[in-house]
Scaffold this motif. Structure first.
Motif, PDB file in Angstrom:
ATOM      1  N   THR A   1      -4.636   6.786  -2.201  1.00 60.51           N
ATOM      2  CA  THR A   1      -4.177   5.525  -1.649  1.00 60.51           C
ATOM      3  C   THR A   1      -4.049   4.539  -2.802  1.00 60.51           C
ATOM      4  O   THR A   1      -5.001   4.334  -3.548  1.00 60.51           O
TER       5      THR A   1
ATOM      6  N   ALA B   1      -7.509  -3.278   0.435  1.00 59.23           N
ATOM      7  CA  ALA B   1      -7.270  -3.608  -0.970  1.00 59.23           C
ATOM      8  C   ALA B   1      -7.111  -5.112  -1.076  1.00 59.23           C
ATOM      9  O   ALA B   1      -6.260  -5.691  -0.407  1.00 59.23           O
TER      10      ALA B   1
ATOM     11  N   ALA C   1      -2.924   0.693  -4.003  1.00 57.85           N
ATOM     12  CA  ALA C   1      -2.645  -0.681  -3.599  1.00 57.85           C
ATOM     13  C   ALA C   1      -2.131  -1.435  -4.805  1.00 57.85           C
ATOM     14  O   ALA C   1      -2.791  -1.491  -5.832  1.00 57.85           O
TER      15      ALA C   1
ATOM     16  N   LEU D   1       0.833  -1.195   0.000  1.00 56.93           N
ATOM     17  CA  LEU D   1       0.000   0.000   0.000  1.00 56.93           C
ATOM     18  C   LEU D   1       0.869   1.246   0.000  1.00 56.93           C
ATOM     19  O   LEU D   1       1.904   1.289   0.662  1.00 56.93           O
TER      20      LEU D   1
ATOM     21  N   GLY E   1      -4.919  -0.821  -7.420  1.00 51.08           N
ATOM     22  CA  GLY E   1      -6.121  -0.204  -6.867  1.00 51.08           C
ATOM     23  C   GLY E   1      -5.812   1.254  -6.581  1.00 51.08           C
ATOM     24  O   GLY E   1      -4.820   1.564  -5.925  1.00 51.08           O
ATOM     25  N   PHE E   2      -6.649   2.162  -7.108  1.00 49.26           N
ATOM     26  CA  PHE E   2      -6.348   3.596  -7.010  1.00 49.26           C
ATOM     27  C   PHE E   2      -7.535   4.308  -6.376  1.00 49.26           C
ATOM     28  O   PHE E   2      -8.613   4.400  -6.977  1.00 49.26           O
ATOM     29  N   ALA E   3      -7.363   4.797  -5.162  1.00 47.33           N
ATOM     30  CA  ALA E   3      -8.403   5.568  -4.482  1.00 47.33           C
ATOM     31  C   ALA E   3      -7.919   7.004  -4.353  1.00 47.33           C
ATOM     32  O   ALA E   3      -6.773   7.240  -3.984  1.00 47.33           O
ATOM     33  N   ALA E   4      -8.806   7.958  -4.661  1.00 45.29           N
ATOM     34  CA  ALA E   4      -8.385   9.355  -4.649  1.00 45.29           C
ATOM     35  C   ALA E   4      -9.593  10.261  -4.480  1.00 45.29           C
ATOM     36  O   ALA E   4     -10.728   9.863  -4.762  1.00 45.29           O
TER      37      ALA E   4
ATOM     38  N   ALA F   1     -11.703   8.415  -2.266  1.00 44.10           N
ATOM     39  CA  ALA F   1     -11.211   8.381  -0.887  1.00 44.10           C
ATOM     40  C   ALA F   1     -10.721   9.778  -0.561  1.00 44.10           C
ATOM     41  O   ALA F   1     -10.517  10.601  -1.452  1.00 44.10           O
ATOM     42  N   ASP F   2     -10.539  10.061   0.730  1.00 41.74           N
ATOM     43  CA  ASP F   2     -10.088  11.394   1.122  1.00 41.74           C
ATOM     44  C   ASP F   2      -8.641  11.653   0.713  1.00 41.74           C
ATOM     45  O   ASP F   2      -8.264  12.772   0.389  1.00 41.74           O
ATOM     46  N   LYS F   3      -7.834  10.599   0.765  1.00 41.82           N
ATOM     47  CA  LYS F   3      -6.424  10.747   0.390  1.00 41.82           C
ATOM     48  C   LYS F   3      -6.057   9.726  -0.661  1.00 41.82           C
ATOM     49  O   LYS F   3      -6.612   8.628  -0.687  1.00 41.82           O
TER      50      LYS F   3
ATOM     51  N   LEU G   1     -10.994  -2.346  -4.131  1.00 35.56           N
ATOM     52  CA  LEU G   1     -10.756  -1.517  -2.959  1.00 35.56           C
ATOM     53  C   LEU G   1     -12.041  -1.384  -2.147  1.00 35.56           C
ATOM     54  O   LEU G   1     -13.125  -1.261  -2.711  1.00 35.56           O
TER      55      LEU G   1
ATOM     56  N   ARG H   1     -17.387   4.741   2.315  1.00 44.85           N
ATOM     57  CA  ARG H   1     -17.852   4.628   0.924  1.00 44.85           C
ATOM     58  C   ARG H   1     -18.514   3.263   0.722  1.00 44.85           C
ATOM     59  O   ARG H   1     -19.577   3.175   0.140  1.00 44.85           O
TER      60      ARG H   1
ATOM     61  N   VAL I   1       0.280   5.380   0.638  1.00 42.88           N
ATOM     62  CA  VAL I   1      -0.714   6.343   1.101  1.00 42.88           C
ATOM     63  C   VAL I   1      -0.111   7.749   1.085  1.00 42.88           C
ATOM     64  O   VAL I   1       0.992   7.966   1.604  1.00 42.88           O
TER      65      VAL I   1
ATOM     66  N   ASP J   1      -0.246  -6.442   3.409  1.00 46.54           N
ATOM     67  CA  ASP J   1       0.540  -5.297   3.850  1.00 46.54           C
ATOM     68  C   ASP J   1      -0.330  -4.534   4.836  1.00 46.54           C
ATOM     69  O   ASP J   1      -1.555  -4.553   4.726  1.00 46.54           O
TER      70      ASP J   1
END
Lengths: 326, 326
Positions: A145, B147, A147, A61, A103-106, A141-143, B61, B66, A63, B137
């Motif tokens: 992240t 993830a 994976a 991960l 995996g892309f959270a933003a 997501a808030d930040k 994810l 969410r 972050v 992780d």
């Protein structure tokens, strides 16, 4: 579907989930399609052709604010780093990385260009070893992240952390301490020595050196992500041995001397404590010829009464030795 | 290393990264070690023995706030859901899930028990199909972010989204609309009908039905995560066909009627728009015998002038049809 990047002020919310996925798939296909990918991104799962044998899998991960700062590295840099960190885990098994998922959270307010530049940097790093992105997921997501999961193959038996034996030679391959030096520079608000800052932004793991070590009979191996002494300690514990590092064998590069002098630090602390260059440490039977690029830095010893431990020049070491997440 | 769970007030920060990893590895090993795992969690990568053939890989994810709320589902439920969502992707390819990796990011203040209960629920869901957690992780983040990557094998050719042909029969396997009904109930502050809330908390995908469909000659398949019509539209687009759903063939279960009546909604909207039951939709050649558990719900048509589209009873449908992340 245009090849043009979205306008600079386009956010992920403007672009939309499915357009983002389309663009990502296009970039990934252009840069590094990957071998033996029968179905890439876009279905419920990727379909891969495997050769009978050992498959190695690792996941990590990344972050925002913990592992990177947007003001210290651009999106492509963050992509290169995230890929390198994962490709390095396969290197450390003696394997060859083949396929990755991301995996892309933003936040929806993130500029779409940042996401796409990230993907391009990521795919370019993968292409260095012939690996490709075969799947992924996006969500909000808030930040930021990220994976990453990487899948690779081993042609000889994977080299674990647990095989070191007393009497073995300890050897290092790759730059060590450079990334930590770059981080120290950035943390003080500077941008030079540029070579160290670049080493932090885009580490250059010794790809391929792990497979060479495996073929040369390495008994244990690990990549240095937490710090040289911290990661060597993982090998000592897993193998039930002691490990002594001989500090005189460690190279302290010129730019690190400059940073150490400017910050009043012992330059050796960067080399002993620094991680994230993703160099490799391995143990080899005494007398084995080390493969090209590998340098002897210590010896595997019989553990003392206190159990497996790492020493420097025969004594315990109290300097910085990596860090933990909680 | 004790088998006891940490005290209720122990946080992840109290427990520490390496103790957390130890406990997770122990739970995972107890619940579902997984087949053909030569090296599990603890080294740079897991080592897996693969049979020559097709491997299928998918990643997802799950983000707190969410995809789940801690007040709507307990940690074990969230673990079951996160695993089910990924196992279902392999089901939808006609494959058998074998190995999973889990990246777990959480605030240091999170109760360690939450994390361990999550892992136990996750591993228990995996055990339903004989799959095991082989790596992961952990890191800190402001919100719980999980993830998951799942790796599976196909004994016959994987069933893609792109193979549907005009004249094919469209069939459904598994509960549909139950999870959406449960979510509607929870969103209004209620806890019953309990059977719907449970369906939201722990979906029951028709594991194994995907492989049966593949063996029966399914031409396209997808799992319903975004919503029946939304996911059927993915098949229509990928295959370049039209798809008509016959609403009279769709079962509306008794508890959904009750919720619809209480909320003033058309009960069919839950069935047509609801996702996250992870039922399967597949297309089969006309005249093919549908495997056990599969019910005919529509027909694949030649796309009209407007291109691939989904209709309900021959007309376009304007109700809720899933949602996107940005």
């Amino acid at each position: 579907m245009s090849d043009a990047l979205p306008a600079p002020d386009t956010t992920l919310a403007d672009l939309g989930e499915f357009a983002l996925i389309d663009q990502v798939a296009r970039i990934v296909g252009q840069v590094a399609p990957g071998e033996d990918v029968l179905v890439g991104p876009g279905d419920d799962a990727a379909v891969l052709r495997v050769r009978k044998g050992h498959v190695v899998v690792s996941t990590d991960l990344v972050v925002e604010g913990r592992h990177f700062r947007k003001d210290w590295a651009d999106a492509a840099d963050v992509g290169h780093r995230a890929a390198a960190q994962n490709l390095s885990d396969i290197n450390a098994m003696g394997g060859r990385a083949q396929w990755l998922t991301v995996g892309f959270a933003a936040p929806p307010t993130l500029e779409a260009r940042w996401a796409l530049d990230f993907v391009r940097g990521f795919a370019e790093e993968c292409a260095l070893v012939g690996a490709g992105v075969v799947g992924g997921d996006v969500t909000s997501a808030d930040k930021i992240t990220v994976a990453v999961t990487v899948i690779g193959a081993c042609t000889v038996s994977p080299v674990l952390r647990s095989g070191a034996q007393a009497g073995d030679v300890v050897a290092l391959c790759g730059r060590q301490g450079w990334s930590a030096g770059g981080l120290a520079v950035l943390g003080r608000g500077f941008r030079s020595p540029r070579v160290l800052v670049d080493a932090y932004r885009r580490p250059e793991p010794p790809y391929g050196a792990g497979a060479l070590a495996a073929e040369a009979g390495a008994t244990a191996m690990i990549d240095i992500s937490d710090g040289l002494l911290a990661d060597v300690a993982h090998v000592a514990r897993a193998s039930g041995v002691g490990i002594d590092i001989e500090s005189a064998t460690l190279e302290v590069p010129e730019p690190l001397l400059a940073v150490a002098s400017a910050t009043g630090a012992d330059p050796l602390t960067f080399v002993l404590g620094g991680g994230e260059d993703h160099s490799l440490v391995a143990t080899f039977p005494a007398g084995a010829a080390l493969p090209e690029g590998w340098l002897r830095i210590g010896t595997v010893t019989t553990p003392g009464d206190a159990g497996p431990a790492v020493t420097v020049d025969g004594a315990s070491y109290d300097g910085p030795t990596g860090w933990t997440h909680f």
